[in-house]
Design a protein around this motif. Structure first.
Motif, PDB file in Angstrom:
ATOM      1  N   ARG A 111       8.395  42.495 -54.204  1.00 43.86           N
ATOM      2  CA  ARG A 111       7.915  41.251 -54.813  1.00 43.86           C
ATOM      3  C   ARG A 111       6.668  41.585 -55.616  1.00 43.86           C
ATOM      4  O   ARG A 111       5.746  42.216 -55.095  1.00 43.86           O
ATOM      5  CB  ARG A 111       7.546  40.203 -53.740  1.00 43.86           C
ATOM      6  N   GLU A 113       3.709  40.535 -56.317  1.00 43.26           N
ATOM      7  CA  GLU A 113       2.616  39.633 -55.983  1.00 43.26           C
ATOM      8  C   GLU A 113       1.305  40.347 -56.255  1.00 43.26           C
ATOM      9  O   GLU A 113       1.278  41.538 -56.544  1.00 43.26           O
ATOM     10  CB  GLU A 113       2.667  39.289 -54.498  1.00 43.26           C
ATOM     11  N   GLY A 118      -2.277  43.437 -46.492  1.00 43.00           N
ATOM     12  CA  GLY A 118      -1.118  42.739 -45.936  1.00 43.00           C
ATOM     13  C   GLY A 118      -0.147  42.224 -46.975  1.00 43.00           C
ATOM     14  O   GLY A 118       0.803  41.515 -46.652  1.00 43.00           O
ATOM     15  N   ARG A 119      -0.390  42.553 -48.233  1.00 42.80           N
ATOM     16  CA  ARG A 119       0.509  42.083 -49.292  1.00 42.80           C
ATOM     17  C   ARG A 119       0.749  43.206 -50.289  1.00 42.80           C
ATOM     18  O   ARG A 119      -0.174  43.651 -50.965  1.00 42.80           O
ATOM     19  CB  ARG A 119      -0.115  40.855 -49.978  1.00 42.80           C
ATOM     20  N   TYR A 120       1.956  43.691 -50.327  1.00 40.49           N
ATOM     21  CA  TYR A 120       2.301  44.832 -51.176  1.00 40.49           C
ATOM     22  C   TYR A 120       3.458  44.466 -52.082  1.00 40.49           C
ATOM     23  O   TYR A 120       4.120  43.460 -51.886  1.00 40.49           O
ATOM     24  CB  TYR A 120       2.668  46.047 -50.298  1.00 40.49           C
ATOM     25  N   PHE A 123       7.336  46.281 -49.768  1.00 40.02           N
ATOM     26  CA  PHE A 123       7.006  46.171 -48.352  1.00 40.02           C
ATOM     27  C   PHE A 123       8.309  46.235 -47.579  1.00 40.02           C
ATOM     28  O   PHE A 123       9.386  46.286 -48.167  1.00 40.02           O
ATOM     29  CB  PHE A 123       6.228  44.879 -48.077  1.00 40.02           C
ATOM     30  N   GLN A 125      10.876  45.037 -44.279  1.00 43.42           N
ATOM     31  CA  GLN A 125      11.207  43.987 -43.313  1.00 43.42           C
ATOM     32  C   GLN A 125      12.207  44.493 -42.288  1.00 43.42           C
ATOM     33  O   GLN A 125      13.055  45.331 -42.577  1.00 43.42           O
ATOM     34  CB  GLN A 125      11.801  42.762 -44.022  1.00 43.42           C
ATOM     35  N   LYS A 208      -0.964  27.586 -50.504  1.00 46.79           N
ATOM     36  CA  LYS A 208      -2.105  28.178 -49.796  1.00 46.79           C
ATOM     37  C   LYS A 208      -3.429  27.752 -50.427  1.00 46.79           C
ATOM     38  O   LYS A 208      -4.493  28.033 -49.884  1.00 46.79           O
ATOM     39  CB  LYS A 208      -1.973  29.708 -49.811  1.00 46.79           C
ATOM     40  N   ARG A 256       8.064  26.936 -44.759  1.00 39.03           N
ATOM     41  CA  ARG A 256       8.677  28.170 -45.251  1.00 39.03           C
ATOM     42  C   ARG A 256       8.874  28.096 -46.757  1.00 39.03           C
ATOM     43  O   ARG A 256       9.147  27.052 -47.308  1.00 39.03           O
ATOM     44  CB  ARG A 256      10.011  28.454 -44.559  1.00 39.03           C
ATOM     45  N   ALA A 278       1.113  35.421 -41.654  1.00 42.04           N
ATOM     46  CA  ALA A 278       2.485  35.442 -41.120  1.00 42.04           C
ATOM     47  C   ALA A 278       2.971  36.867 -40.903  1.00 42.04           C
ATOM     48  O   ALA A 278       3.036  37.665 -41.833  1.00 42.04           O
ATOM     49  CB  ALA A 278       3.424  34.701 -42.058  1.00 42.04           C
ATOM     50  N   VAL A 279       3.300  37.194 -39.665  1.00 43.76           N
ATOM     51  CA  VAL A 279       3.816  38.518 -39.345  1.00 43.76           C
ATOM     52  C   VAL A 279       5.348  38.508 -39.374  1.00 43.76           C
ATOM     53  O   VAL A 279       5.995  39.509 -39.654  1.00 43.76           O
ATOM     54  CB  VAL A 279       3.305  38.976 -37.962  1.00 43.76           C
ATOM     55  N   ALA A 280       5.922  37.340 -39.101  1.00 45.75           N
ATOM     56  CA  ALA A 280       7.380  37.202 -39.168  1.00 45.75           C
ATOM     57  C   ALA A 280       7.697  35.752 -39.479  1.00 45.75           C
ATOM     58  O   ALA A 280       6.916  34.859 -39.159  1.00 45.75           O
ATOM     59  CB  ALA A 280       8.019  37.597 -37.847  1.00 45.75           C
ATOM     60  N   ALA A 303      12.820  37.418 -40.511  1.00 50.73           N
ATOM     61  CA  ALA A 303      12.388  38.699 -41.067  1.00 50.73           C
ATOM     62  C   ALA A 303      10.985  38.983 -40.559  1.00 50.73           C
ATOM     63  O   ALA A 303      10.098  38.135 -40.637  1.00 50.73           O
ATOM     64  CB  ALA A 303      12.403  38.655 -42.582  1.00 50.73           C
ATOM     65  N   GLY A 305       7.625  41.092 -41.063  1.00 48.34           N
ATOM     66  CA  GLY A 305       6.900  41.880 -42.055  1.00 48.34           C
ATOM     67  C   GLY A 305       6.450  43.165 -41.377  1.00 48.34           C
ATOM     68  O   GLY A 305       5.474  43.179 -40.632  1.00 48.34           O
ATOM     69  N   ARG A 308       2.816  44.393 -41.988  1.00 48.30           N
ATOM     70  CA  ARG A 308       1.796  43.586 -41.299  1.00 48.30           C
ATOM     71  C   ARG A 308       1.815  43.830 -39.800  1.00 48.30           C
ATOM     72  O   ARG A 308       0.772  43.865 -39.156  1.00 48.30           O
ATOM     73  CB  ARG A 308       2.023  42.102 -41.598  1.00 48.30           C
TER      74      ARG A 308
HETATM   75  P1  ATP Z   1       3.602  34.776 -47.083  1.00 49.45           P
HETATM   76  O1  ATP Z   1       3.449  33.361 -46.713  1.00 49.45           O
HETATM   77  O2  ATP Z   1       2.613  35.660 -46.405  1.00 49.45           O
HETATM   78  O3  ATP Z   1       3.673  34.993 -48.554  1.00 49.45           O
HETATM   79  P2  ATP Z   1       6.444  34.662 -47.021  1.00 49.45           P
HETATM   80  O4  ATP Z   1       6.736  33.322 -46.459  1.00 49.45           O
HETATM   81  O5  ATP Z   1       6.524  34.839 -48.488  1.00 49.45           O
HETATM   82  O6  ATP Z   1       5.024  35.206 -46.480  1.00 49.45           O
HETATM   83  P3  ATP Z   1       8.905  35.694 -45.956  1.00 49.45           P
HETATM   84  O7  ATP Z   1       9.665  35.573 -47.202  1.00 49.45           O
HETATM   85  O8  ATP Z   1       9.125  34.708 -44.890  1.00 49.45           O
HETATM   86  O9  ATP Z   1       7.343  35.744 -46.323  1.00 49.45           O
HETATM   87  O10 ATP Z   1       9.059  37.168 -45.378  1.00 49.45           O
HETATM   88  C1  ATP Z   1       8.941  37.457 -43.983  1.00 49.45           C
HETATM   89  C2  ATP Z   1       7.734  38.294 -43.675  1.00 49.45           C
HETATM   90  O11 ATP Z   1       7.613  39.374 -44.589  1.00 49.45           O
HETATM   91  C3  ATP Z   1       6.418  37.570 -43.802  1.00 49.45           C
HETATM   92  O12 ATP Z   1       6.147  36.838 -42.649  1.00 49.45           O
HETATM   93  C4  ATP Z   1       5.434  38.702 -44.008  1.00 49.45           C
HETATM   94  O13 ATP Z   1       5.054  39.256 -42.767  1.00 49.45           O
HETATM   95  C5  ATP Z   1       6.249  39.713 -44.759  1.00 49.45           C
HETATM   96  N1  ATP Z   1       5.890  39.720 -46.182  1.00 49.45           N
HETATM   97  C6  ATP Z   1       6.219  38.823 -47.140  1.00 49.45           C
HETATM   98  N2  ATP Z   1       5.727  39.167 -48.328  1.00 49.45           N
HETATM   99  C7  ATP Z   1       5.060  40.338 -48.134  1.00 49.45           C
HETATM  100  C8  ATP Z   1       4.338  41.233 -48.987  1.00 49.45           C
HETATM  101  N3  ATP Z   1       4.218  41.021 -50.283  1.00 49.45           N
HETATM  102  N4  ATP Z   1       3.771  42.329 -48.423  1.00 49.45           N
HETATM  103  C9  ATP Z   1       3.897  42.589 -47.112  1.00 49.45           C
HETATM  104  N5  ATP Z   1       4.575  41.793 -46.271  1.00 49.45           N
HETATM  105  C10 ATP Z   1       5.152  40.681 -46.759  1.00 49.45           C
END
Ligand code: ATP
Ligand code: MG
Length: 429
Positions: A111, A113, A118-120, A123, A125, A208, A256, A278-280, A303, A305, A308
């Protein structure tokens, strides 16, 4: 020097060993609950994600790595796994022979982003999905399995949040109420929310942005407006979590980010990773299989993360580099050959051994043994070898003793498995 791409990362030692450990624990746990692995491609047709995740989500609007390949097809590096699992379930007609399938898959997601802790952009899953069970027992089972994985990994400071997102029966009316509320607060909302408020008002709850969050504190809550079937479903999920004393929170704000969810939604959250809490995340998506052209089959998934999860575990306890169980110090040519043989022989018994071929001094090699942190060291001098002996040193106690060559493997096996080696010459009666 060429460096890696921003938002991407290398996973080095000793962290990679921790990844491996987590992956092994997840596999073991999931398999014992009847889940089986499925392996999927990383590249899919863009349309798959646009249709499943939803056109007005962050992911589809601005985060996907999408490109035209040489024949002009629009392809996307998968931003999540669920869409691909559903595609495979439909494409291979898995519902035909046995509609109930419990599947898991582990791998990278992409993605685009803003990179931060914690955001790559790449990443990982750990993803699990259940098809064909509409019963709330499936929801409870998944949440409990997630909690169990955290317990097995020794993770603390994580809490489970759950909510219900209703169904096509009760959500439309709620949506209208929410829209009406949002229209009274447009001045406080960010650009993204303003753009999406009519097509996807639930997304505003998930924003957010601080000002959006504030504006929405008084918003109507779906949980109070569920239809009887959804309320009953949610009650049974809760009952099963309660029966197992799972500590969870009802979080009416949890919506979500993706479009396809229905009924139960859940997240594991932590306050250890700053804004990336969010870890999962997961939830039920009863309509998605049909939306993507398959039969009307309910499903639910989550899923984790992976990155994380690793960060949370590492914060509590930094991983250590795995050490060989035994290190051989050969002093001389014939000792080196013996050490080489022993390493191969021990590996055959799944005991990790290492040695050194540099011909350096005992002192230098003892230093290397210390760096490797091997719990046992075998010192092999040429004259000792001629007498059929070596010295075995226990690095924790400092104790060193002579051991006959031909029982070395046996003694090491016993020592390493934590048992006392029998005193030479003494026999149990
Ligand atoms: P966030 O609210 O943190 O953006 P998300 O709702 O976009 O998370 P999901 O699509 O539900 O995330 O993905 C499941 C898990 O994958 C998340 O809970 C998070 O731990 C992890 N995750 C999501 N985006 C990233 C990212 N860019 N880098 C690392 N981990 C991620
Ligand atoms: Mg996100």
């Amino acid at each position: 020097m060429i460096q890696l791409i921003r938002g991407f990362k290398d996973i080095l030692q000793p962290e990679a060993s921790l990844w491996q450990h987590i992956e092994n624990e997840a596999r073991r746990l999931f398999e014992s609950h009847g889940y089986r692995e499925i392996r999927l491609p990383i590249l899919e047709k863009t349309e798959l994600f646009a249709r499943s995740i939803g056109e007005t989500t962050d992911i589809v609007e601005k985060e996907m790595y999408t490109f035209a390949d040489r024949s002009g097809d629009h392809l996307t590096l998968r931003p999540e796994a669920t869409a691909s699992v559903v595609r495979a379930y439909i494409q291979h007609k898995l519902s035909g022979t046995e509609p109930i399938r419990k599947l898991y898959t582990i791998g990278p997601m992409f993605r685009r982003e803003r990179p931060q802790k914690g955001r790559y952009r790449q990443f990982y899953q750990i993803d699990a999905e259940v098809f064909g069970i509409s019963s709330p027992y499936a929801d409870a089972q998944m949440i409990l399995m997630l909690a169990k994985l955290m317990e097995r990994l020794g993770v603390t400071g994580i809490s489970a949040h759950i909510n219900s997102l209703g169904c096509p029966e009760c959500r439309p009316l709620y949506r209208e109420n929410l829209k009406a509320f949002i229209h009274q607060h447009t001045e406080e909302l960010c650009e993204d929310c303003l753009r999406r408020k009519d097509k996807n008002p639930l997304r505003v709850l998930d924003c957010k942005n601080e000002s959006c969050r504030k504006a929405m504190t008084e918003a109507p809550e779906l949980l109070d407006q569920l239809c009887t079937a959804c309320a009953d479903h949610f009650a049974l999920v809760r009952r099963e979590l309660d029966r197992r004393n799972l500590d969870y929170k009802i979080n009416k704000r949890l919506v979500r980010g993706l479009d396809y969810y229905t009924r139960t939604a859940f997240e594991l959250q932590t306050d250890m990773l700053g804004a990336q809490s969010a870890v999962a995340g997961g939830g039920r998506y009863d309509g998605l299989v049909k939306t993507l052209g398959g039969p009307d089959i309910p499903a639910i998934g989550f899923a984790i993360g992976f990155d994380r999860l690793v960060e949370v575990i590492t914060q509590a306890k930094p991983p250590e580099t795995p050490a060989p169980s035994v290190f051989f110090i050969p002093l001389g040519e014939s000792a080196m050959e013996k050490a080489f043989d022993f390493c191969l022989q021990l590996a055959e018994k799944s005991i990790e051994a290492d040695t050194d071929y540099s011909g350096r001094s005992l002192k230098a090699l003892m230093k290397r043994a210390d760096r490797l942190a091997a719990p046992f060291v075998v010192i092999m001098g040429d004259s000792e070898l001629q007498a059929g002996e070596v010295s075995l040193k226990n690095m924790a106690t400092g104790e060193q003793r002579p051991v006959p060559l031909d029982s070395l493997v046996e003694i090491l096996s016993l020592e390493i498995s934590g048992q006392e080696a029998p005193e030479s010459g003494t026999q149990d009666p």
